[in-house]
Design an enzyme around this catalytic site. Structure first.
Site, PDB file in Angstrom:
ATOM      1  N   SER A  61       0.699  -0.963  -0.004  1.00  0.00           N
ATOM      2  CA  SER A  61       0.319  -0.185   0.469  1.00  0.00           C
ATOM      3  C   SER A  61       0.822   1.065  -0.207  1.00  0.00           C
ATOM      4  O   SER A  61       0.156   2.623   0.050  1.00  0.00           O
ATOM      5  CB  SER A  61      -0.945  -0.146   1.147  1.00  0.00           C
ATOM      6  OG  SER A  61       0.123   0.182   2.374  1.00  0.00           O
ATOM      7  N   HIS A  77      -2.156  -2.853  -6.233  1.00  0.00           N
ATOM      8  CA  HIS A  77      -2.681  -2.670  -4.949  1.00  0.00           C
ATOM      9  C   HIS A  77      -4.535  -2.896  -3.973  1.00  0.00           C
ATOM     10  O   HIS A  77      -5.151  -1.458  -4.904  1.00  0.00           O
ATOM     11  CB  HIS A  77      -2.634  -1.549  -4.108  1.00  0.00           C
ATOM     12  CG  HIS A  77      -2.869  -0.715  -2.840  1.00  0.00           C
ATOM     13  ND1 HIS A  77      -2.874   0.589  -3.006  1.00  0.00           N
ATOM     14  CD2 HIS A  77      -2.656  -1.272  -1.698  1.00  0.00           C
ATOM     15  CE1 HIS A  77      -3.060   0.804  -1.595  1.00  0.00           C
ATOM     16  NE2 HIS A  77      -3.450  -0.624  -1.127  1.00  0.00           N
ATOM     17  N   GLU A  85      -5.082  -0.057  -7.689  1.00  0.00           N
ATOM     18  CA  GLU A  85      -4.046   0.759  -7.919  1.00  0.00           C
ATOM     19  C   GLU A  85      -3.250  -0.264  -8.391  1.00  0.00           C
ATOM     20  O   GLU A  85      -2.477  -1.003  -8.272  1.00  0.00           O
ATOM     21  CB  GLU A  85      -3.766   1.327  -6.629  1.00  0.00           C
ATOM     22  CG  GLU A  85      -4.374   2.356  -6.434  1.00  0.00           C
ATOM     23  CD  GLU A  85      -3.755   3.409  -5.417  1.00  0.00           C
ATOM     24  OE1 GLU A  85      -3.314   4.357  -6.074  1.00  0.00           O
ATOM     25  OE2 GLU A  85      -3.123   2.997  -4.724  1.00  0.00           O
ATOM     26  N   ASN A 120      -3.218   6.259  -0.679  1.00  0.00           N
ATOM     27  CA  ASN A 120      -2.820   6.627   0.648  1.00  0.00           C
ATOM     28  C   ASN A 120      -2.038   7.831   0.483  1.00  0.00           C
ATOM     29  O   ASN A 120      -1.967   8.591   1.907  1.00  0.00           O
ATOM     30  CB  ASN A 120      -1.932   5.128   0.909  1.00  0.00           C
ATOM     31  CG  ASN A 120      -2.816   4.126   1.760  1.00  0.00           C
ATOM     32  OD1 ASN A 120      -3.524   4.421   2.109  1.00  0.00           O
ATOM     33  ND2 ASN A 120      -2.370   2.600   0.977  1.00  0.00           N
TER      34      ASN A 120
END
Length: 295
Positions: free
Chosen positions: A118, A139, A151, A189
């Site tokens: 992540s 991800h 992702e 993130n």
């Protein structure tokens, strides 16, 4: 792309294995801990039963999905025939580098190696292999069988062919892949963790309580879950790890983890996984606020 190996049978790993198997792929689920594999299969079975209860799949679909999954405790044996390996181990850079070096030696030279990290650099992970052009980030979002976003992170040397292959593969899983470049936190993130960290800072500074902060974000910003509850769901240790990666990568104080977050992780209050975080998830005090004891 018929044979998929998944490294790690935890929350993300079993979700990824479930998703591939339900889409008709043969999956080798690998973990060095046999008990983790048993828990992983039990979780997949429970989630399939929920889908049956909602009339989204049949009993035959469940049986076929489970039949598509084989478990292994030996990595070299599990990845032997894999066209794609998806690593979903703990978010620890040293562990991931060790795993990818082993995968590079054990897998066929044409096998694509993906990581579900992540936040950790895809380029750094790829550099531990002799095939950096075939290393990529996938991800997935939690819970994997339900969330549609993936992702797709290109490392510095990831080839166009590999990127296109993984984008197409993700669509076959019923996902919506989004291609992003390799910088700390990627997109999800890099935006989410500062918001969570600022929410913790708001609590730490006494501006408002846990429920009040979450209520403002749910009702005022139309978030389905408040940031502190979401942090509990993600795992406070995972949030701390991602913030550290971004802080180290950018050297920008805005990514520095809030002292309250550091203290809670040190105390073992990790959220849902430990039974306590910003909320108490024990059977006797479920959803009661406990974070105030750390202020």
């Amino acid at each position: 792309m018929k044979n998929i190996a998944v490294i790690g049978a935890g929350t993300m790993g079993n979700g990824i294995a479930h998703t591939f198997a339900q889409s008709g792929f043969k999956v080798q689920l690998i973990d060095i801990n046999e008990a983790s594999l048993e828990r992983g299969i039990a979780t997949i079975t429970k989630n399939l039963d929920r889908l049956i209860a909602k009339e989204k799949i049949s009993e035959a679909d469940k049986s076929q999905t489970l039949a598509n999954i084989t478990i292994h405790t030996n990595i070299n044996e599990g990845v032997k025939n894999a066209n794609l390996v998806v690593e979903a181990a703990t978010e620890n850079v040293d562990l991931k580098l060790k795993i990818f070096k082993q995968l590079d030696e054990a897998c066929d030279k044409n096998t694509i190696l993906a990581t579900n990290t992540s936040s950790i650099s895809i380029t750094q992970i790829a550099a531990s292999t002799s095939r950096p052009d075939k290393v990529i980030g996938m991800h997935f979002m939690n819970p994997v069988p339900i969330m549609t976003l993936v992702e797709i992170i290109r490392g510095y040397n990831t080839s166009d062919d590999v990127t296109n292959t993984i984008m197409k593969l993700s669509k076959k899983l019923g996902k919506n892949p989004v291609e992003v470049n390799d910088y700390p936190g990627f997109v999800a993130n890099r935006i989410l963790m500062p918001m969570i960290n600022e929410s913790i800072e708001t609590l730490f500074n006494g501006v408002a309580g846990v429920e009040e902060i979450d209520t403002v974000m749910k009702l005022g910003m139309a978030h389905p879950m408040g940031p502190l509850q979401l942090a509990d769901f993600i795992g406070l240790d995972v949030c701390l790890s991602i913030l550290k990666v971004m802080y180290d990568g950018f050297k920008n104080p805005k990514y520095a983890p809030c002292p309250l977050l550091v203290n809670m992780v040190t105390a073992g209050k990790l959220g849902v996984k430990s039974g306590e975080g910003f909320y108490d998830y024990s059977e006797s005090r479920k959803a009661e606020i406990v974070a105030k004891q750390f202020l």
